[in-house]
Design a protein around this motif. Structure first.
Motif, PDB file in Angstrom:
ATOM      1  N   PRO A 156     -71.911 -16.029  45.583  1.00 50.30           N
ATOM      2  CA  PRO A 156     -72.115 -16.471  44.203  1.00 50.30           C
ATOM      3  C   PRO A 156     -73.566 -16.880  43.962  1.00 50.30           C
ATOM      4  O   PRO A 156     -74.226 -17.429  44.857  1.00 50.30           O
ATOM      5  CB  PRO A 156     -71.184 -17.684  44.072  1.00 50.30           C
ATOM      6  N   ILE A 157     -74.034 -16.619  42.761  1.00 51.51           N
ATOM      7  CA  ILE A 157     -75.368 -17.090  42.400  1.00 51.51           C
ATOM      8  C   ILE A 157     -75.271 -18.563  42.018  1.00 51.51           C
ATOM      9  O   ILE A 157     -74.287 -19.001  41.425  1.00 51.51           O
ATOM     10  CB  ILE A 157     -75.970 -16.248  41.250  1.00 51.51           C
ATOM     11  N   ILE A 158     -76.265 -19.317  42.412  1.00 51.75           N
ATOM     12  CA  ILE A 158     -76.330 -20.740  42.096  1.00 51.75           C
ATOM     13  C   ILE A 158     -77.493 -20.934  41.122  1.00 51.75           C
ATOM     14  O   ILE A 158     -78.660 -20.997  41.513  1.00 51.75           O
ATOM     15  CB  ILE A 158     -76.524 -21.593  43.366  1.00 51.75           C
ATOM     16  N   ARG A 159     -77.147 -20.986  39.845  1.00 56.93           N
ATOM     17  CA  ARG A 159     -78.177 -21.078  38.792  1.00 56.93           C
ATOM     18  C   ARG A 159     -77.515 -21.657  37.547  1.00 56.93           C
ATOM     19  O   ARG A 159     -76.580 -21.060  37.013  1.00 56.93           O
ATOM     20  CB  ARG A 159     -78.766 -19.696  38.523  1.00 56.93           C
ATOM     21  N   VAL A 160     -77.990 -22.803  37.088  1.00 56.19           N
ATOM     22  CA  VAL A 160     -77.297 -23.511  36.013  1.00 56.19           C
ATOM     23  C   VAL A 160     -77.602 -22.968  34.615  1.00 56.19           C
ATOM     24  O   VAL A 160     -76.877 -23.263  33.672  1.00 56.19           O
ATOM     25  CB  VAL A 160     -77.624 -25.018  36.032  1.00 56.19           C
ATOM     26  N   GLN A 189     -70.876 -18.574  38.107  1.00 54.00           N
ATOM     27  CA  GLN A 189     -69.542 -18.388  37.552  1.00 54.00           C
ATOM     28  C   GLN A 189     -68.737 -19.672  37.722  1.00 54.00           C
ATOM     29  O   GLN A 189     -69.108 -20.576  38.464  1.00 54.00           O
ATOM     30  CB  GLN A 189     -68.818 -17.244  38.276  1.00 54.00           C
ATOM     31  N   SER A 190     -67.610 -19.736  37.044  1.00 57.96           N
ATOM     32  CA  SER A 190     -66.740 -20.899  37.196  1.00 57.96           C
ATOM     33  C   SER A 190     -66.176 -20.938  38.613  1.00 57.96           C
ATOM     34  O   SER A 190     -66.003 -19.903  39.268  1.00 57.96           O
ATOM     35  CB  SER A 190     -65.585 -20.840  36.195  1.00 57.96           C
ATOM     36  N   LEU A 191     -65.895 -22.139  39.081  1.00 53.51           N
ATOM     37  CA  LEU A 191     -65.318 -22.282  40.420  1.00 53.51           C
ATOM     38  C   LEU A 191     -63.953 -21.610  40.502  1.00 53.51           C
ATOM     39  O   LEU A 191     -63.553 -21.125  41.564  1.00 53.51           O
ATOM     40  CB  LEU A 191     -65.213 -23.762  40.785  1.00 53.51           C
ATOM     41  N   MET A 230     -76.874 -28.049  43.737  1.00 54.82           N
ATOM     42  CA  MET A 230     -76.472 -28.454  45.082  1.00 54.82           C
ATOM     43  C   MET A 230     -74.963 -28.622  45.147  1.00 54.82           C
ATOM     44  O   MET A 230     -74.312 -28.181  46.109  1.00 54.82           O
ATOM     45  CB  MET A 230     -77.183 -29.746  45.479  1.00 54.82           C
ATOM     46  N   TYR A 231     -74.398 -29.256  44.126  1.00 56.18           N
ATOM     47  CA  TYR A 231     -72.947 -29.437  44.074  1.00 56.18           C
ATOM     48  C   TYR A 231     -72.232 -28.087  44.080  1.00 56.18           C
ATOM     49  O   TYR A 231     -71.272 -27.882  44.841  1.00 56.18           O
ATOM     50  CB  TYR A 231     -72.581 -30.226  42.820  1.00 56.18           C
ATOM     51  N   ASP A 232     -72.690 -27.159  43.242  1.00 60.05           N
ATOM     52  CA  ASP A 232     -72.065 -25.830  43.172  1.00 60.05           C
ATOM     53  C   ASP A 232     -72.180 -25.094  44.503  1.00 60.05           C
ATOM     54  O   ASP A 232     -71.241 -24.421  44.941  1.00 60.05           O
ATOM     55  CB  ASP A 232     -72.702 -25.003  42.063  1.00 60.05           C
ATOM     56  N   ALA A 233     -73.341 -25.203  45.147  1.00 59.12           N
ATOM     57  CA  ALA A 233     -73.546 -24.534  46.436  1.00 59.12           C
ATOM     58  C   ALA A 233     -72.583 -25.076  47.483  1.00 59.12           C
ATOM     59  O   ALA A 233     -71.989 -24.314  48.262  1.00 59.12           O
ATOM     60  CB  ALA A 233     -74.987 -24.703  46.902  1.00 59.12           C
ATOM     61  N   LEU A 234     -72.405 -26.388  47.515  1.00 55.25           N
ATOM     62  CA  LEU A 234     -71.492 -26.993  48.481  1.00 55.25           C
ATOM     63  C   LEU A 234     -70.042 -26.622  48.187  1.00 55.25           C
ATOM     64  O   LEU A 234     -69.235 -26.446  49.111  1.00 55.25           O
ATOM     65  CB  LEU A 234     -71.671 -28.507  48.486  1.00 55.25           C
TER      66      LEU A 234
END
Length: 216
Positions: free
Chosen positions: A59-63, A41-43, A79-83
């Motif tokens: 949140p799911i981390i999947r591009v 999802q969006s940040l 990785m960026y989204d997870a951080l």
């Protein structure tokens, strides 16, 4: 004595998350594009949900949709989204990486686990496409994940119930095995009895009528 199970609900936006929390969800898997199996999802939505709800938020981390074999550039994005999810004080993230041959990508899985620590990490239904589930189980455990979401490598958890039960037995408390897909109020007791699992995953998908007065 009534056994207390953990119920995780996959939601697709702020409104469905609000309704899932009101309905008693113990944990939220926040996604976009549930029809694709979930993407990040969006940040902005993640931030708003974190600020609004006390329930555990993963949140799911999947591009993208499709397979679980990613390019280096795609992994950098994840990785960026997870951080960022760690920065937003989420409770955990949901990931899943496979190698080209269908084995678990232990290296990338471990990198995310280490990067977001002390957040929890769920390995999602990419597991249902791994080539060797019992070998994969050990690899996901060694990578440091806290649970595996699985339908037993079948379309739904009721269809894959035997493999789920076997995985849970072999896991022996080292990792949570969480049945998902096709889990409903009318079958969760049966699934619990057959698998001895304590966590269950379902989804909340709803159509909200538009508040628009004008439609072209």
């Amino acid at each position: 004595m009534v056994h207390k199970y953990t119920l995780e609900i996959a939601t697709s936006d702020f409104e469905s998350t609000k309704n899932a929390v009101a309905g008693g969800a113990d944990r939220i898997e926040l996604c976009a594009n549930l029809g694709e199996g979930g993407t990040t999802q969006s940040l902005g939505v993640i931030k708003k949900c974190r600020e609004s709800f006390d329930v555990k938020l993963y949140p799911i981390i999947r591009v993208r949709g499709g397979d679980f074999y990613y390019t280096d550039e795609e992994f950098d994005c994840m990785m960026y989204d997870a951080l960022k999810c760690k920065d937003l004080n989420c409770d955990g993230v949901v990931i899943g990486f496979l190698n080209k041959d269908g084995s678990i990508d232990v290296k990338r899985t471990s990198k995310i686990v280490e990067a977001v620590y002390p957040l929890g990490v769920t390995f999602h239904r990419a597991f249902d496409r791994c080539i060797a589930p019992f070998e994969g189980l050990e690899e996901v455990i060694n990578a440091g994940c806290e649970r595996i979401l699985t339908s037993g490598q079948q379309l739904t958890a009721p269809e894959g119930v035997q493999l789920i039960a076997d995985l849970n037995k072999v896991a022996d408390g080292r990792i949570a095995i969480m049945p998902g897909s096709g889990v409903r109020a009318n079958n969760v007791q049966s699934l619990a009895k057959q698998t001895h699992c304590n966590e269950f995953h379902t989804s909340l998908r709803e159509l909200k009528h538009s508040s628009m007065d004008f439609f072209l």
